[in-house]
Design an enzyme around this catalytic site. Structure first.
Site, PDB file in Angstrom:
ATOM      1  N   ASN A 175     -69.729 -41.430  -2.148  1.00 54.99           N
ATOM      2  CA  ASN A 175     -68.440 -40.692  -2.343  1.00 54.99           C
ATOM      3  C   ASN A 175     -68.436 -40.437  -0.948  1.00 54.99           C
ATOM      4  O   ASN A 175     -68.945 -40.842   0.067  1.00 54.99           O
ATOM      5  CB  ASN A 175     -68.375 -39.044  -2.680  1.00 54.99           C
ATOM      6  CG  ASN A 175     -69.389 -38.362  -1.082  1.00 54.99           C
ATOM      7  OD1 ASN A 175     -68.948 -37.534  -0.231  1.00 54.99           O
ATOM      8  ND2 ASN A 175     -70.611 -38.475  -1.444  1.00 54.99           N
ATOM      9  N   PHE A 228     -65.924 -33.469   3.921  1.00 58.00           N
ATOM     10  CA  PHE A 228     -66.224 -32.009   4.318  1.00 58.00           C
ATOM     11  C   PHE A 228     -64.901 -31.156   3.885  1.00 58.00           C
ATOM     12  O   PHE A 228     -64.105 -30.190   4.072  1.00 58.00           O
ATOM     13  CB  PHE A 228     -66.060 -31.396   5.574  1.00 58.00           C
ATOM     14  CG  PHE A 228     -67.958 -31.862   6.284  1.00 58.00           C
ATOM     15  CD1 PHE A 228     -68.743 -31.902   5.036  1.00 58.00           C
ATOM     16  CD2 PHE A 228     -68.243 -31.718   7.568  1.00 58.00           C
ATOM     17  CE1 PHE A 228     -69.921 -32.099   4.981  1.00 58.00           C
ATOM     18  CE2 PHE A 228     -69.091 -31.833   7.104  1.00 58.00           C
ATOM     19  CZ  PHE A 228     -70.483 -31.668   6.213  1.00 58.00           C
ATOM     20  N   SER A 236     -74.097 -36.286   6.752  1.00 59.98           N
ATOM     21  CA  SER A 236     -72.868 -36.352   5.596  1.00 59.98           C
ATOM     22  C   SER A 236     -72.554 -37.690   6.510  1.00 59.98           C
ATOM     23  O   SER A 236     -71.964 -37.977   7.838  1.00 59.98           O
ATOM     24  CB  SER A 236     -71.956 -35.023   5.968  1.00 59.98           C
ATOM     25  OG  SER A 236     -71.166 -35.822   5.229  1.00 59.98           O
ATOM     26  N   ASN A 244     -69.754 -39.411   6.017  1.00 57.56           N
ATOM     27  CA  ASN A 244     -67.644 -39.246   6.208  1.00 57.56           C
ATOM     28  C   ASN A 244     -67.396 -38.907   6.777  1.00 57.56           C
ATOM     29  O   ASN A 244     -65.823 -38.452   6.695  1.00 57.56           O
ATOM     30  CB  ASN A 244     -67.829 -39.003   4.739  1.00 57.56           C
ATOM     31  CG  ASN A 244     -68.488 -39.474   3.434  1.00 57.56           C
ATOM     32  OD1 ASN A 244     -68.679 -40.819   3.640  1.00 57.56           O
ATOM     33  ND2 ASN A 244     -69.305 -39.635   2.365  1.00 57.56           N
ATOM     34  N   THR A 245     -68.324 -37.743   8.242  1.00 53.39           N
ATOM     35  CA  THR A 245     -67.251 -37.355   8.995  1.00 53.39           C
ATOM     36  C   THR A 245     -68.106 -38.009  10.404  1.00 53.39           C
ATOM     37  O   THR A 245     -68.978 -38.156  10.875  1.00 53.39           O
ATOM     38  CB  THR A 245     -67.667 -35.889   9.258  1.00 53.39           C
ATOM     39  OG1 THR A 245     -67.078 -35.548   8.247  1.00 53.39           O
ATOM     40  CG2 THR A 245     -67.527 -35.036  10.555  1.00 53.39           C
ATOM     41  N   LYS A 297     -80.518 -30.086   6.512  1.00 51.94           N
ATOM     42  CA  LYS A 297     -80.009 -31.011   5.748  1.00 51.94           C
ATOM     43  C   LYS A 297     -80.270 -32.829   6.482  1.00 51.94           C
ATOM     44  O   LYS A 297     -79.489 -32.914   7.087  1.00 51.94           O
ATOM     45  CB  LYS A 297     -79.049 -31.534   4.896  1.00 51.94           C
ATOM     46  CG  LYS A 297     -79.110 -32.508   3.991  1.00 51.94           C
ATOM     47  CD  LYS A 297     -78.125 -31.959   2.961  1.00 51.94           C
ATOM     48  CE  LYS A 297     -78.585 -32.461   1.352  1.00 51.94           C
ATOM     49  NZ  LYS A 297     -76.791 -32.362   0.781  1.00 51.94           N
ATOM     50  N   ASN A 330     -79.641 -36.479   2.345  1.00 51.38           N
ATOM     51  CA  ASN A 330     -78.863 -36.526   1.998  1.00 51.38           C
ATOM     52  C   ASN A 330     -77.611 -38.347   1.289  1.00 51.38           C
ATOM     53  O   ASN A 330     -79.397 -38.440   1.206  1.00 51.38           O
ATOM     54  CB  ASN A 330     -77.443 -36.718   3.748  1.00 51.38           C
ATOM     55  CG  ASN A 330     -76.565 -36.206   3.224  1.00 51.38           C
ATOM     56  OD1 ASN A 330     -75.176 -36.061   1.941  1.00 51.38           O
ATOM     57  ND2 ASN A 330     -75.593 -34.738   3.873  1.00 51.38           N
TER      58      ASN A 330
END
Length: 346
Positions: A110, A114, A172, A174-175, A207, A236
């Site tokens: 993915n 967020f 994460s 993805n940021t 995390k 994560n």
């Protein structure tokens, strides 16, 4: 797994993954889900940073980003829930498509970024929906924030009265540049701000990513001990792609599911050797044996998400009951099993 659940999964897997996920949440809210209540026994009950869990199996953040299905999820067999990630302001996230099934690998990739409704509506839902098991919120930062560290504290302040724990998500992939906050100085400052905002004294977890070397893990363990957080969530999603077979293997984003199990469990075991803080093991859990392995590697509790894409929500009950059987076989409680096999993973 019931015939109805098997048929439902077959239909959902023929639909775009993100659309299917939305339909699954709608089905949950409509009552189309198993609801046996929390699975528990004297062997399964465990204390996690002062929270009494009926069993050590939790739902990982990301499944219910906006706290829309708290009530049915709390009755699905889990011992605790984590929703979010939530950011101060609503956020669309990255463009679609941004979720890919890797069926051959029992995995997913993915790059959501967020996406969520913002902490206002999420906190309101938490306030309106009490649950019989502990629930927590994954704290995030807006992509365009001028002060991402302050965002985490802001989200905590808004929702603190309506949750049992919070998780600071700096891992994460993805940021852009979010993982830079895992560096010791940036992390120390961020966690100090969150702890200052933690007026209720909630357990605060951190995390982390699975793509950290031993030096970085040692730094994180040291900072965690200094700042007074309650524990660490390991891990994560990963940026690694080793051994994947699916045609989607080169998609950008974080990889979750079965291929993450070994990598995340090694990180978990290493952290267990570096800190006495309780650890939550995440990454590749898809069976009672997987959950038990995480616990024996050093986890007080475990979480899952991706495996339900392939095995349904009833997987929570099957894992919890299977874990109880494994503990009975070995004459242990979940608390007594923590770290029994740590050295095997180091």
């Amino acid at each position: 797994m019931s015939l109805a659940e098997r048929l439902g999964l077959t239909v959902l897997r023929r639909i775009d993954p993100e659309t299917a996920h939305g339909l699954a949440l709608r089905g949950l809210k409509a009552g189309l889900a198993p609801a046996p209540g929390p699975v528990t026994s004297d062997r399964l009950s465990v204390d996690l940073a002062g929270m009494a869990l009926p069993n050590p199996l939790g739902l990982a953040a990301g499944f219910d980003k906006n706290a829309e299905a708290l009530r049915p999820l709390s009755r699905a067999g889990f011992g605790f829930l984590e929703v979010g990630a939530a950011t101060p302001r609503p956020q669309e996230g990255n463009p679609r498509p941004r979720l890919y099934r890797l069926a051959e690998d029992r995995a997913a990739i993915n790059r959501f970024g967020f996406n969520n409704h913002g902490i206002g509506p999420i906190a309101d839902r938490l306030a309106a929906t009490p649950t019989a098991i502990p629930r927590g919120l994954n704290l995030g930062a807006n992509k365009d924030s001028a002060d991402r560290a302050a965002d985490f504290a802001q989200v905590l302040r808004r929702a603190a009265d309506h949750m049992d724990f919070a998780t600071v998500n700096v891992s994460s992939p993805n940021t852009e540049k979010l993982r830079d906050l895992q560096g010791s100085e940036a992390l120390r400052a961020l966690l100090a701000g969150v702890m200052a905002a933690n007026k209720r004294g909630l357990p605060i977890f951190l995390k982390i990513a699975p793509d950290l070397d031993d030096t970085a893990l040692a730094d994180i363990a040291a900072v965690a001990g200094e700042t007074g957080i309650a524990g660490i969530v390991a891990t994560n999603t990963t940026l690694g792609r080793d051994g994947l077979r699916s045609s989607h293997r080169d998609q950008t984003g974080g990889l979750s599911g079965r291929p993450l199990f070994d990598r995340s469990t090694r990180v978990l075991a290493r952290l267990s050797s570096l800190t006495d803080l309780p650890l939550i093991g995440v990454g590749g859990v898809g069976s009672a044996e997987d959950a038990y392995a995480k616990i024996r590697a050093g986890a007080t509790a475990v979480q899952l998400y991706t495996a339900m894409v392939y095995d349904g929500l009833s997987l929570a009950v099957r894992i919890a009951r299977g874990l109880d059987d494994l503990l009975a076989r070995d004459g242990l409680t979940a608390a007594q099993a923590v770290g029994k096999d740590r050295d095997r993973w180091l």
